[in-house]
Design an enzyme around this catalytic site. Structure first.
Site, PDB file in Angstrom:
ATOM      1  NE  ARG A 173     -18.281 -37.706  19.031  1.00 26.86           N
ATOM      2  CZ  ARG A 173     -18.925 -37.585  20.056  1.00 26.86           C
ATOM      3  NH1 ARG A 173     -19.386 -38.598  20.561  1.00 26.86           N
ATOM      4  NH2 ARG A 173     -19.134 -36.538  20.486  1.00 26.86           N
TER       5      ARG A 173
ATOM      6  CD  GLN B  55     -25.539 -36.085  24.537  1.00 26.52           C
ATOM      7  OE1 GLN B  55     -25.904 -35.349  24.961  1.00 26.52           O
ATOM      8  NE2 GLN B  55     -24.136 -36.534  23.869  1.00 26.52           N
TER       9      GLN B  55
ATOM     10  CG  ASP C 120     -15.678 -35.930  26.828  1.00 31.73           C
ATOM     11  OD1 ASP C 120     -16.183 -37.000  26.070  1.00 31.73           O
ATOM     12  OD2 ASP C 120     -16.648 -35.218  27.255  1.00 31.73           O
TER      13      ASP C 120
ATOM     14  CG  ASN D 123     -18.246 -33.524  30.676  1.00 28.24           C
ATOM     15  OD1 ASN D 123     -17.828 -34.385  30.431  1.00 28.24           O
ATOM     16  ND2 ASN D 123     -19.144 -33.042  31.378  1.00 28.24           N
ATOM     17  CE  LYS D 124     -21.632 -33.939  24.847  1.00 22.59           C
ATOM     18  NZ  LYS D 124     -21.210 -33.837  23.434  1.00 22.59           N
TER      19      LYS D 124
HETATM   20  O1  MRU Z   1     -20.620 -36.322  22.828  1.00 24.10           O
HETATM   21  P1  MRU Z   1     -20.767 -37.522  23.649  1.00 24.10           P
HETATM   22  O2  MRU Z   1     -22.161 -38.173  24.234  1.00 24.10           O
HETATM   23  O3  MRU Z   1     -19.939 -38.659  23.306  1.00 24.10           O
HETATM   24  O4  MRU Z   1     -20.186 -36.806  24.897  1.00 24.10           O
HETATM   25  C1  MRU Z   1     -19.040 -37.222  25.826  1.00 24.10           C
HETATM   26  C2  MRU Z   1     -19.744 -37.548  27.241  1.00 24.10           C
HETATM   27  O5  MRU Z   1     -20.622 -38.671  27.299  1.00 24.10           O
HETATM   28  C3  MRU Z   1     -19.676 -36.561  28.133  1.00 24.10           C
HETATM   29  O6  MRU Z   1     -19.239 -35.443  27.718  1.00 24.10           O
HETATM   30  C4  MRU Z   1     -19.138 -37.370  29.530  1.00 24.10           C
HETATM   31  O7  MRU Z   1     -19.566 -36.463  30.412  1.00 24.10           O
HETATM   32  C5  MRU Z   1     -17.655 -37.560  29.438  1.00 24.10           C
HETATM   33  S1  MRU Z   1     -17.500 -39.376  28.927  1.00 24.10           S
HETATM   34  C6  MRU Z   1     -17.752 -40.235  30.335  1.00 24.10           C
END
Ligand code: MRU
Length: 361
Positions: A88, A200, A241, A251-252
């Site tokens: 990732r 999520q 992230d 972030n997401k």
């Molecule tokens: O794709 P994911 O579920 O791994 O996404 C990352 C996250 O969990 C989020 O973006 C989150 O807000 C940051 S990680 C604490």
């Protein structure tokens, strides 16, 4: 966090393997999944059995420890780290954890490396827990201040994705202040963005909050702006992230739109960021790699049918193409502040520099 009354971390050592909670099965099934070797760890990260930046980092560290048990030579470890890093791209914690384990092992003889890698992975996990608890303590004061201004009313927090204990080893980042406030007797209510396409929020954040007895409503991703306009959100708290040195926040996907709505409505927008999620090597968010995930995460959805069977259904016309950028970058100017293990600071480079002067370029 407590699962059936037992303190439980999202990753743990289980005899000669590593056990993770298989997040692809939540919220309907809670099951541990064993990682016996490095390919198991890579698969768990890539398939999002584990997810969330800090937990991805911890899992990758254990993945390298599992690899070191098979071959602890320099070339084999470098290749294993490459494979794990490729799973990732966006969360910096993955590379940070791998580099940290490699740096610990490099000066050691191969025979000593497996045990040392295991120790280092455990240390990364323990530090993550401590950092998140500190984020909880600092964020609690923000929520306490809001509660004091509105006596008798719950503090309404909006969050996106899952940045709770499932995204970390324990406590979470964005949700750590929520748990700390609830434990301190402050009434908190959370608006949970469902967070398409992987949901999520609906699947994981809602499950966590329910387990902890915290009031919440799951909302569709487009509802946040409306709720902010109507004064029904006191504060947004999201995870991250990767934060660039100038304070831009990856972030997401969908976080940026929430930050815009928060800015337009005068709602404070905080990012809970542990130190390992801050990438001072990157000047701005434009340099953050954004993961593109499979189109079928958009075209299809999995859920529990009324007969209790997990079912995958198509949402879109069979001929429609789908694009699936998994993260976005919120510009620093939209971030009110960061909640870190070192305290709360203003958004932007100056705020981060004040808390992490030794890490600034
Ligand atoms: O794709 P994911 O579920 O791994 O996404 C990352 C996250 O969990 C989020 O973006 C989150 O807000 C940051 S990680 C604490």
């Amino acid at each position: 966090m407590l699962i059936d009354g037992q303190p439980t971390r999202a990753i743990r050592v289980d005899a000669d393997a590593v056990a993770i909670i298989d997040q692809t099965l939540l919220p309907h099934t809670f099951a541990w999944h064993r990682l016996r070797d490095e390919p198991d760890a890579a698969e768990a990260i890539q398939r999002m059995r584990v997810r969330g930046a800090p937990l991805i980092g911890a899992t990758a560290a254990y993945g390298l420890a599992l690899a070191a048990r098979v071959d602890a030579g320099d070339a084999a470890l470098a290749a294993a780290a490459e494979r794990l890093a490729a799973t990732r791209p966006t969360a910096v914690n993955l590379r940070w954890a791998l580099q940290r384990v490699l740096a610990r092992l490099r000066p050691l003889a191969p025979a000593q490396r497996a045990a040392a890698a295991w120790d280092e992975a455990a240390a990364i996990c323990d530090e993550d827990v401590a950092q998140n608890q500190a984020i909880g303590r600092h964020g609690l004061e923000l929520l306490r201040a809001i509660a004091a201004r509105r006596p008798g009313q719950p503090v309404n927090v909006l969050t996106h994705c899952n940045a709770g204990w499932l995204a970390t080893v324990d406590w979470g980042t964005a949700l750590a202040p929520v748990y700390a406030a609830a434990d301190a007797g402050i009434a908190v209510h959370v608006w949970v963005d469902e967070t398409r396409p992987r949901n999520q929020g609906a699947s994981l954040t809602a499950w966590e909050l329910d387990r902890h007895g915290i009031a919440h409503h799951v909302i569709v991703d487009n509802a946040g702006g409306h709720l902010m306009q109507r004064g029904r959100v006191d504060v947004c708290i999201v995870g991250t992230d990767r934060v660039a040195a100038n304070g831009d926040v990856a972030n997401k996907i969908g976080t940026y739109l929430k930050a815009l709505a928060a800015h337009d409505n005068g709602v404070p927008f905080y990012v809970a960021a542990p130190g390992p999620s801050i990438d001072f090597r990157l000047a701005s968010g434009a340099d953050i790699p954004i993961e593109e995930r499979a189109a079928d995460e958009v075209t299809h959805i999995v859920g529990l049918a009324d007969d209790g069977v997990s079912t995958r259904v198509r949402l879109t016309p069979a001929a429609s193409h789908a694009a699936n950028p998994a993260f976005d970058v919120t510009p620093a100017r939209l971030v009110t502040g960061f909640i870190t293990e070192r305290g709360v600071c203003a958004g932007g480079e100056a705020g981060l520099g004040g808390l992490y002067p030794e890490r600034m370029r």
